[in-house]
Design an enzyme around this catalytic site. Sequence first.
Site, mmCIF file in Angstrom:
data_model
loop_
_atom_site.group_PDB
_atom_site.id
_atom_site.type_symbol
_atom_site.label_atom_id
_atom_site.label_comp_id
_atom_site.label_asym_id
_atom_site.label_seq_id
_atom_site.Cartn_x
_atom_site.Cartn_y
_atom_site.Cartn_z
ATOM 1 N N HIS A 80 -17.121 12.891 59.716
ATOM 2 C CA HIS A 80 -17.819 12.203 58.621
ATOM 3 C C HIS A 80 -17.431 12.839 57.287
ATOM 4 C CE1 HIS A 80 -21.041 10.783 56.004
ATOM 5 N NE2 HIS A 80 -21.409 12.044 55.795
ATOM 6 N N ASP A 109 2.593 0.600 33.034
ATOM 7 C CA ASP A 109 2.389 0.981 34.429
ATOM 8 C C ASP A 109 2.243 2.492 34.484
ATOM 9 O OD1 ASP A 109 2.726 1.241 37.394
ATOM 10 O OD2 ASP A 109 3.136 -0.900 37.167
ATOM 11 N N TRP A 145 -16.124 20.409 58.466
ATOM 12 C CA TRP A 145 -14.979 19.948 57.660
ATOM 13 C C TRP A 145 -14.243 21.111 57.029
ATOM 14 C CZ3 TRP A 145 -13.768 19.824 52.305
ATOM 15 C CH2 TRP A 145 -14.695 20.438 51.471
ATOM 16 N N SER A 172 0.102 13.464 49.445
ATOM 17 C CA SER A 172 -0.312 12.260 48.725
ATOM 18 C C SER A 172 -1.071 12.615 47.446
ATOM 19 C CB SER A 172 -1.188 11.408 49.645
ATOM 20 O OG SER A 172 -1.960 10.513 48.907
ATOM 21 N N SER A 173 -2.024 13.544 47.558
ATOM 22 C CA SER A 173 -2.828 13.908 46.380
ATOM 23 C C SER A 173 -1.983 14.535 45.298
ATOM 24 C CB SER A 173 -3.915 14.910 46.756
ATOM 25 O OG SER A 173 -4.832 14.335 47.603
ATOM 26 N N HIS A 256 -13.874 24.835 45.987
ATOM 27 C CA HIS A 256 -14.762 24.624 44.852
ATOM 28 C C HIS A 256 -14.157 23.743 43.770
ATOM 29 C CE1 HIS A 256 -18.645 24.757 43.250
ATOM 30 N NE2 HIS A 256 -18.048 24.699 42.085
ATOM 31 N N GLU A 258 -12.189 21.504 44.336
ATOM 32 C CA GLU A 258 -12.245 20.198 44.999
ATOM 33 C C GLU A 258 -13.557 19.471 44.684
ATOM 34 O OE1 GLU A 258 -10.301 18.351 46.753
ATOM 35 O OE2 GLU A 258 -11.696 16.987 47.750
ATOM 36 N N TYR A 260 -15.178 19.590 41.950
ATOM 37 C CA TYR A 260 -15.070 18.990 40.622
ATOM 38 C C TYR A 260 -14.029 17.889 40.584
ATOM 39 C CZ TYR A 260 -18.247 22.601 39.562
ATOM 40 O OH TYR A 260 -19.357 23.380 39.587
ATOM 41 N N SER A 271 -19.287 8.007 31.232
ATOM 42 C CA SER A 271 -19.104 8.107 29.789
ATOM 43 C C SER A 271 -18.547 6.823 29.179
ATOM 44 C CB SER A 271 -18.166 9.275 29.452
ATOM 45 O OG SER A 271 -18.653 10.464 29.999
ATOM 46 N N HIS A 305 -19.456 31.551 45.996
ATOM 47 C CA HIS A 305 -20.877 31.208 46.141
ATOM 48 C C HIS A 305 -21.111 30.349 47.378
ATOM 49 C CE1 HIS A 305 -20.154 27.533 43.319
ATOM 50 N NE2 HIS A 305 -20.073 27.143 44.563
ATOM 51 N N HIS A 306 -20.020 29.895 48.013
ATOM 52 C CA HIS A 306 -20.164 29.191 49.297
ATOM 53 C C HIS A 306 -20.303 30.168 50.453
ATOM 54 C CE1 HIS A 306 -19.134 25.206 47.636
ATOM 55 N NE2 HIS A 306 -18.399 25.912 46.795
ATOM 56 N N THR A 331 -22.177 21.526 32.057
ATOM 57 C CA THR A 331 -22.737 20.343 32.708
ATOM 58 C C THR A 331 -23.957 19.854 31.938
ATOM 59 O OG1 THR A 331 -22.049 21.378 34.760
ATOM 60 C CG2 THR A 331 -23.382 19.407 34.939
ATOM 61 N N LYS A 334 -22.999 17.811 29.035
ATOM 62 C CA LYS A 334 -22.672 16.429 29.387
ATOM 63 C C LYS A 334 -23.933 15.587 29.539
ATOM 64 C CE LYS A 334 -18.176 16.707 31.438
ATOM 65 N NZ LYS A 334 -17.713 15.490 30.781
ATOM 66 N N ARG A 453 -28.287 23.159 59.392
ATOM 67 C CA ARG A 453 -27.439 21.972 59.491
ATOM 68 C C ARG A 453 -26.536 22.075 60.715
ATOM 69 N NH1 ARG A 453 -22.868 23.395 54.901
ATOM 70 N NH2 ARG A 453 -22.012 21.392 55.474
#
Lengths: 528, 295
Positions: A80, A109, A145, A172-173, A256, A258, A260, A271, A305-306, A331, A334, A453
Amino acid sequence: MSHAATAHDDHHDHDHHMPTGFKRWFMSTNHKDIGTLYLIFSLTMLFIGGAMALVIRAELFQPGLQFVDPHFFNQMTTMHALIMVFGAVMPGFVGFANWMIPLMVGAPDMALPRMNNWSFWILPFAFSILLLSFFVPGGAPAAGWTLYAPLTIQGGMSVDMGIVAIHMMGISSIMGAINVIVTVLNMRAPGMTLMKMPMFVWTWLITAFLLIAVMPVFAGAVTMLLTDRHFGTAFFNPAGGGDPVLYQHIFWFFGHPEVYIMILPAFGIISHIIPTFARKPLFGYSSMVFATAAIAFLSFIVWAHHMFTVGMPLQGELFFMYATMLISVPTGVKVFNWVTTMWRGSMTFETPMLYAIGVVFLFTLGGLSGLMLAITPADFQYHDTYFVVAHFHYVLFSGAVMAMMGGAFYWLPKWTGHMYNETLGKIHFWLTAIFFNITFFPQHFLGLAGMPRRYADYPLQFTEFNQWSSIGAFGLGISQLLFVYIIVATVRGGKKATKEVWDNPEGLEWTVPSPAPFHTFDEPPVVK
Amino acid sequence: MASHTQDQYFVPDSSVYPFLCSIALFCIAMGGASYLNGYSWGPNLMTAGLLAMAVMLFIWFRTVILESPDYNMDVDKSFRMGMAWFIFSEVMFFAAFFGALYYIRMLAIPWLADTEILWPGFEATWPSAGPLGAELLAKGTPDTTAIAEGTKYSLVDPWHLPLYNTLILLASSVTLTIAHHALRANNRKQLIIWLAITVALGVWFLFLQAEEYIEAYNHLGLTLGTGVYGSTFFMLTGFHGFHVTLGAFILFVVLLRCMRGHFTPERHFVFEAGAWYWHFVDTVWVGLFIFVYVL
């Protein structure tokens, strides 16, 4: 900001005939068609990943094991997440980038159109491999994951399939990100200086930089996994001098930023929507740009922090705690700017605006629970509980996914040339927002009460909140069928959309007809 | 021909190669994963994918080369930027492995040595193949001692082959720059000679690197499985060697194109892209020489 030359509307004599069939969809060099492919792929993956979420929620409706065995449950949570992160959210934003960036910067293009097509076509094959892993002995990857060693060192063939699929997604990315950066830096219309660029372009420019910086690091991490599994290396094996925690460090150095990568383009979309429906220019444009850059910079120095509970030195815990809390400053800038843009605006509440306000409100909740998780001592209690699950669904679903839905309603008239059904759009918003909160708000309480979890079963006292959550999840999933219906109905017909669609919106994309013709800006518009 | 050449922008014609390349990539990935898990058709699928990929890229690049006279300076600039960012992504790939080396050497090994209960007698030194060998020696039964003796290894002497390789790569960067100046001065003969020397130096480097590996495996007892030292040593130098191979191949193709009269003093993107790539692998090698071999 921009008043484009509109002369290009009426001379399409030198246009090639629009290709059809295989040539149009498989051999495309057209950013709009490739963008459409990305968006369809993303929506498909949203449903596949969503179906897996429903398996999880069905199993957790009550204590005990009802439908699936624990191993399959673990495959569901792992797949998932992998599918939603790499299949739904990231390609979805690349789809928006493909469609909108050339229109927004006045380019005909993307800069590298064939590579653009390759970026897309790798994805269906990568996800075929990932999904095929369900059918090999032992089933799909089940280690979460994050693919932590040593679980992934011990897994079966599916882990190898996951690793090669991740390599393909990475290729690809990276190609997609290179394309975005080059397009933005090299293809802007004359007069569009960097500080005149629309916010969505800015956020994607910074996102693309993050992608190029961290996807190769992830590739390195899974390569080490692969060699540890098959070629006798000892990166993550303490007996050979390695360390499984090394994997976590490398993974989160990717992981991390990732996060953002998945939220900055959402900020960009919001925006655009809020100024249009508040009928005011975006408040604090340059502070928005600098806040985005600050978030991107900070994202490189907060990864641990993870892993507060993994056993780091105290100095490490403190550094990563304070660095993480710093992120709330840009943040906050924003969120302040969005709210101030709405302040005393002449507001109307069409579907995109509902989504934008929903995102600002719900994402802020996710941000605040993130702030709680950033506090190291508190995190020792929250770590790997449902509180974390609730937190990242508030930022990823009600941040990233709902921003994409709002963006889809906002630009759907430009893409299809038809107005969507406003009533159905609003119904979809309210169904999504309400069911989302029913699903994930109780998970905060579950986490605080100590429910971990990634388990297929739980003690009796967690039952009621889990039942709320499961009911909400099924409601949320079924509501998305309405989203598909609205999109299909809008593609097939509906009220003709004008060139501007909304009430005097800003940006070059509103200077071309709706639907946007196959080729736009053959001659560059002039931005004043 | 491609569309819109009369305008300021160039949008290339549609192309089937991206799609076919994706299929080839699928075969490589799926074949590789099956191969590693003992499926007999795995290697065949992977080889087919690699061959298909090579053919597709050949045709794709050929198309681009044939189109290139139509490209304007915008396309040239896009290509340059694309190559620069690609090299940045490669830098980050190597950063992951250098970071792993740093973490293992400066943090993980000392921490492992601190856990007296888990690995008694293991001391934090570098290079290290980890606690397993020391533990087995302590147990001292004949079969474990044999394994433990097998974990004994010696290091590659940095002031022998690696030093030669450093000098070779640094020299190749100089010869490549001389070739570039010759191209700009439209001195085709000099260009071809110096570029050929560069490619030859690259091949020589690879030859010495292979010799070093053979020596490590056969005489030094240093293999990919020699604990974490062997892992970082061979993965870092191995990926670098792979990149040198790729860079030398790029320069070889550029050399063939030079001999056919391609490129002008003003327009030679591919030459410069190959040169950037070569300087990049050169720089990585200097990092390797310092952090893997010498320190």
